[in-house]
Motif scaffolding. Structure first.
Motif, mmCIF file in Angstrom:
data_model
loop_
_atom_site.group_PDB
_atom_site.id
_atom_site.type_symbol
_atom_site.label_atom_id
_atom_site.label_comp_id
_atom_site.label_asym_id
_atom_site.label_seq_id
_atom_site.Cartn_x
_atom_site.Cartn_y
_atom_site.Cartn_z
ATOM 1 N N UNK A 66 0.802 -1.226 0.000
ATOM 2 C CA UNK A 66 0.000 0.000 0.000
ATOM 3 C C UNK A 66 0.835 1.276 0.000
ATOM 4 N N UNK A 67 1.859 1.416 0.846
ATOM 5 C CA UNK A 67 2.634 2.663 0.786
ATOM 6 C C UNK A 67 3.298 2.864 -0.577
ATOM 7 N N UNK A 68 3.888 1.811 -1.132
ATOM 8 C CA UNK A 68 4.540 1.932 -2.445
ATOM 9 C C UNK A 68 3.534 2.312 -3.523
ATOM 10 N N UNK A 69 2.317 1.803 -3.414
ATOM 11 C CA UNK A 69 1.292 2.121 -4.412
ATOM 12 C C UNK A 69 0.818 3.564 -4.268
ATOM 13 N N UNK A 70 0.708 4.048 -3.043
ATOM 14 C CA UNK A 70 0.369 5.459 -2.843
ATOM 15 C C UNK A 70 1.459 6.351 -3.422
ATOM 16 N N UNK A 71 2.702 5.960 -3.209
ATOM 17 C CA UNK A 71 3.822 6.729 -3.764
ATOM 18 C C UNK A 71 3.787 6.692 -5.290
ATOM 19 N N UNK A 72 3.445 5.547 -5.859
ATOM 20 C CA UNK A 72 3.351 5.438 -7.319
ATOM 21 C C UNK A 72 2.266 6.376 -7.858
ATOM 22 N N UNK A 73 1.111 6.389 -7.198
ATOM 23 C CA UNK A 73 0.022 7.266 -7.649
ATOM 24 C C UNK A 73 0.437 8.730 -7.569
ATOM 25 N N UNK A 74 1.140 9.094 -6.503
ATOM 26 C CA UNK A 74 1.596 10.482 -6.363
ATOM 27 C C UNK A 74 2.663 10.833 -7.394
ATOM 28 N N UNK A 75 3.532 9.880 -7.703
ATOM 29 C CA UNK A 75 4.550 10.129 -8.735
ATOM 30 C C UNK A 75 3.883 10.364 -10.085
ATOM 31 N N UNK A 76 2.845 9.622 -10.376
ATOM 32 C CA UNK A 76 2.104 9.817 -11.619
ATOM 33 C C UNK A 76 1.370 11.157 -11.593
ATOM 34 N N UNK A 77 0.885 11.553 -10.427
ATOM 35 C CA UNK A 77 0.212 12.853 -10.299
ATOM 36 C C UNK A 77 1.147 13.984 -10.705
ATOM 37 N N UNK A 78 2.425 13.840 -10.408
ATOM 38 C CA UNK A 78 3.391 14.875 -10.791
ATOM 39 C C UNK A 78 3.541 14.980 -12.303
ATOM 40 N N UNK A 79 3.069 13.956 -13.021
ATOM 41 C CA UNK A 79 3.049 13.998 -14.483
ATOM 42 C C UNK A 79 1.621 14.244 -15.005
ATOM 43 N N UNK A 80 0.707 14.608 -14.094
ATOM 44 C CA UNK A 80 -0.628 15.036 -14.491
ATOM 45 C C UNK A 80 -1.648 13.960 -14.776
ATOM 46 N N UNK A 81 -1.421 12.730 -14.305
ATOM 47 C CA UNK A 81 -2.341 11.639 -14.647
ATOM 48 C C UNK A 81 -2.797 10.842 -13.413
ATOM 49 N N UNK A 82 -3.004 11.533 -12.301
ATOM 50 C CA UNK A 82 -3.372 10.850 -11.063
ATOM 51 C C UNK A 82 -4.592 9.955 -11.216
ATOM 52 N N UNK A 83 -5.695 10.520 -11.720
ATOM 53 C CA UNK A 83 -6.950 9.753 -11.724
ATOM 54 C C UNK A 83 -6.874 8.528 -12.624
ATOM 55 N N UNK A 84 -6.119 8.605 -13.707
ATOM 56 C CA UNK A 84 -5.964 7.427 -14.567
ATOM 57 C C UNK A 84 -5.233 6.310 -13.822
ATOM 58 N N UNK A 85 -4.180 6.676 -13.078
ATOM 59 C CA UNK A 85 -3.443 5.681 -12.298
ATOM 60 C C UNK A 85 -4.304 5.165 -11.156
ATOM 61 N N UNK A 86 -5.013 6.050 -10.505
ATOM 62 C CA UNK A 86 -5.927 5.693 -9.418
ATOM 63 C C UNK A 86 -6.894 4.597 -9.879
ATOM 64 N N UNK A 87 -7.542 4.827 -11.007
ATOM 65 C CA UNK A 87 -8.488 3.845 -11.540
ATOM 66 C C UNK A 87 -7.791 2.542 -11.903
#
Length: 170
Positions: A66-87
């Protein structure tokens, strides 16, 4: 007179939050990407007319990735695609190890080297920790926990809450 102890309200949405939806009832969700109940909640809320805020609440004692996955989602957010990764993370919880994350990054057309650097950065770690701490202060003890009009709902939304969410504000 005895003092009563209570939890604080979750912080109001800010520019730093991940917010989806322009209008509708405000729902603040604390979730964990490895939690099957969070995935079910994502499915139930996906098409409702809500203003949704997602905040990280990784529970490594139950979900080691879970922590690594949260970090992955946040890293993707920095590239502007949070919700796509979230889904993507909730849709395919059977494939959450690094090679599958890298495939997701490629499928989204993102910079893999930047992703790798960002997910290990202090900025991302601090963001996830800030969400987690705000959840603790608000009394979150399990995932998912939704806040609707300041009231906490732990677990998968039941029929009564879903009816209320569909009805919207008012």
């Amino acid at each position: 007179m005895a003092d009563s102890l209570s939890s604080a309200q979750p912080p109001a949405p800010s520019a730093e939050d991940h917010v989806r939806g322009e209008s509708g009832l405000l729902v603040i969700e604390y979730g964990d990407y490895e939690c099957p109940y969070c995935a079910k909640t994502e499915m139930l809320l996906a098409d409702l007319p809500l203003r949704r805020v997602f905040r990280h609440f990784p529970v490594p004692s139950k979900h080691p990735r879970a922590p690594a996955l949260s970090h992955a989602a946040e890293a993707v957010a920095l590239q502007g695609r949070f919700w796509e990764m979230h889904e993507s993370l909730f849709t395919d919880q059977g494939h959450l190890d690094d090679p599958h994350l890298w495939n997701r990054i490629r499928d989204l057309g993102l910079d893999l080297d930047r992703f790798e650097a960002d997910r290990r950065s202090d900025r991302v770690r601090e963001r996830v920790e800030r969400d987690f701490r705000s959840g603790l202060r608000a009394g979150v003890m399990t995932t998912p926990t939704l806040f609707v009009n300041g009231e906490a709902y732990a677990g998968v939304p039941d029929a009564e809450l879903l009816t209320r969410l569909r009805a919207g504000p008012g």
